[in-house]
Motif scaffolding. Structure first.
Motif, PDB file in Angstrom:
ATOM      1  N   UNK A   1       0.850  -1.180   0.000  1.00  0.00           N
ATOM      2  CA  UNK A   1       0.000   0.000   0.000  1.00  0.00           C
ATOM      3  C   UNK A   1       0.887   1.230   0.000  1.00  0.00           C
ATOM      4  N   UNK A   2       0.615   2.131  -0.898  1.00  0.00           N
ATOM      5  CA  UNK A   2       1.377   3.378  -0.991  1.00  0.00           C
ATOM      6  C   UNK A   2       1.252   4.125   0.333  1.00  0.00           C
ATOM      7  N   UNK A   3       2.378   4.555   0.937  1.00  0.00           N
ATOM      8  CA  UNK A   3       2.310   5.211   2.249  1.00  0.00           C
ATOM      9  C   UNK A   3       1.455   6.475   2.260  1.00  0.00           C
ATOM     10  N   UNK A   4       1.459   7.227   1.191  1.00  0.00           N
ATOM     11  CA  UNK A   4       0.705   8.478   1.178  1.00  0.00           C
ATOM     12  C   UNK A   4      -0.707   8.337   0.652  1.00  0.00           C
ATOM     13  N   UNK A   5      -1.157   7.115   0.361  1.00  0.00           N
ATOM     14  CA  UNK A   5      -2.478   6.913  -0.222  1.00  0.00           C
ATOM     15  C   UNK A   5      -3.607   7.281   0.736  1.00  0.00           C
ATOM     16  N   UNK A   6      -3.379   7.118   2.036  1.00  0.00           N
ATOM     17  CA  UNK A   6      -4.443   7.398   2.996  1.00  0.00           C
ATOM     18  C   UNK A   6      -4.539   8.882   3.354  1.00  0.00           C
ATOM     19  N   UNK A   7      -3.560   9.674   2.956  1.00  0.00           N
ATOM     20  CA  UNK A   7      -3.543  11.090   3.283  1.00  0.00           C
ATOM     21  C   UNK A   7      -4.349  11.845   2.228  1.00  0.00           C
ATOM     22  N   UNK A   8      -5.394  12.526   2.656  1.00  0.00           N
ATOM     23  CA  UNK A   8      -6.221  13.304   1.745  1.00  0.00           C
ATOM     24  C   UNK A   8      -5.829  14.776   1.859  1.00  0.00           C
ATOM     25  N   UNK A   9      -5.415  15.365   0.755  1.00  0.00           N
ATOM     26  CA  UNK A   9      -5.017  16.765   0.787  1.00  0.00           C
ATOM     27  C   UNK A   9      -3.624  16.935   1.358  1.00  0.00           C
ATOM     28  N   UNK A  10      -3.403  18.068   1.976  1.00  0.00           N
ATOM     29  CA  UNK A  10      -2.091  18.358   2.546  1.00  0.00           C
ATOM     30  C   UNK A  10      -1.901  17.570   3.846  1.00  0.00           C
ATOM     31  N   UNK A  11      -0.757  16.888   3.984  1.00  0.00           N
ATOM     32  CA  UNK A  11      -0.561  16.085   5.192  1.00  0.00           C
ATOM     33  C   UNK A  11      -0.370  16.951   6.431  1.00  0.00           C
ATOM     34  N   UNK A  12      -0.881  16.468   7.536  1.00  0.00           N
ATOM     35  CA  UNK A  12      -0.676  17.148   8.816  1.00  0.00           C
ATOM     36  C   UNK A  12       0.713  16.791   9.327  1.00  0.00           C
ATOM     37  N   UNK A  13       1.082  17.406  10.447  1.00  0.00           N
ATOM     38  CA  UNK A  13       2.386  17.117  11.037  1.00  0.00           C
ATOM     39  C   UNK A  13       2.482  15.640  11.425  1.00  0.00           C
ATOM     40  N   UNK A  14       1.391  15.106  11.949  1.00  0.00           N
ATOM     41  CA  UNK A  14       1.360  13.688  12.339  1.00  0.00           C
ATOM     42  C   UNK A  14       1.488  12.793  11.103  1.00  0.00           C
TER      43      UNK A  14
END
Length: 125
Positions: free
Chosen positions: A102-115
């Motif tokens: 699974x692509x690590x950034x696939x679950x991030x919607x929009x701009x990633x938060x600090x977490x």
């Protein structure tokens, strides 16, 4: 039954797209190739045409077997085309790869938060 039908209407009737508008947009964006060439949505589809369809991260290579103007059930739609063996193998391999990676950034919607950023950095190391 006619021997030719609009490409967008065939894609809709074969249930590759939920609406004709989505099918038309895909053809206009060049995601559908007919016999290896880009065509317009109103271009005619005939028997034995080869279509390459890119939709929802999947690529189908199909041969047109039937030309129907009405959208029927899924079982009827599957009789309208035959997927090539190479295409079926590629799609199965892609599904298998997606299952285990699974692509690590696939679950991030929009701009990633600090977490989110910390989690992405952690998975890369």
């Amino acid at each position: 039954m006619s021997d030719s039908i609009r490409l967008d209407k065939w894609l809709w009737a074969a249930r590759f797209f939920k609406t004709r508008t989505l099918a038309t947009t895909a053809v206009e964006l060049g995601r559908i190739l007919q016999n290896g060439q880009r065509v317009k949505p109103a271009h005619g589809v005939k028997l034995d045409d080869m279509l390459q369809i890119e939709h929802a991260e999947q690529v189908w290579e199909v041969k047109v077997l039937r030309v129907l103007e009405v959208r029927g059930s899924a079982t009827v739609a599957q009789t309208m085309y035959q997927e090539t063996e190479e295409s079926a193998e590629k799609r199965a391999k892609a599904a298998q790869d997606k299952k285990y990676y699974r692509e690590p950034g696939a679950s991030v919607a929009g701009r990633p938060t600090k977490r989110d950023r910390r989690q992405l950095d952690f998975t890369r190391n």
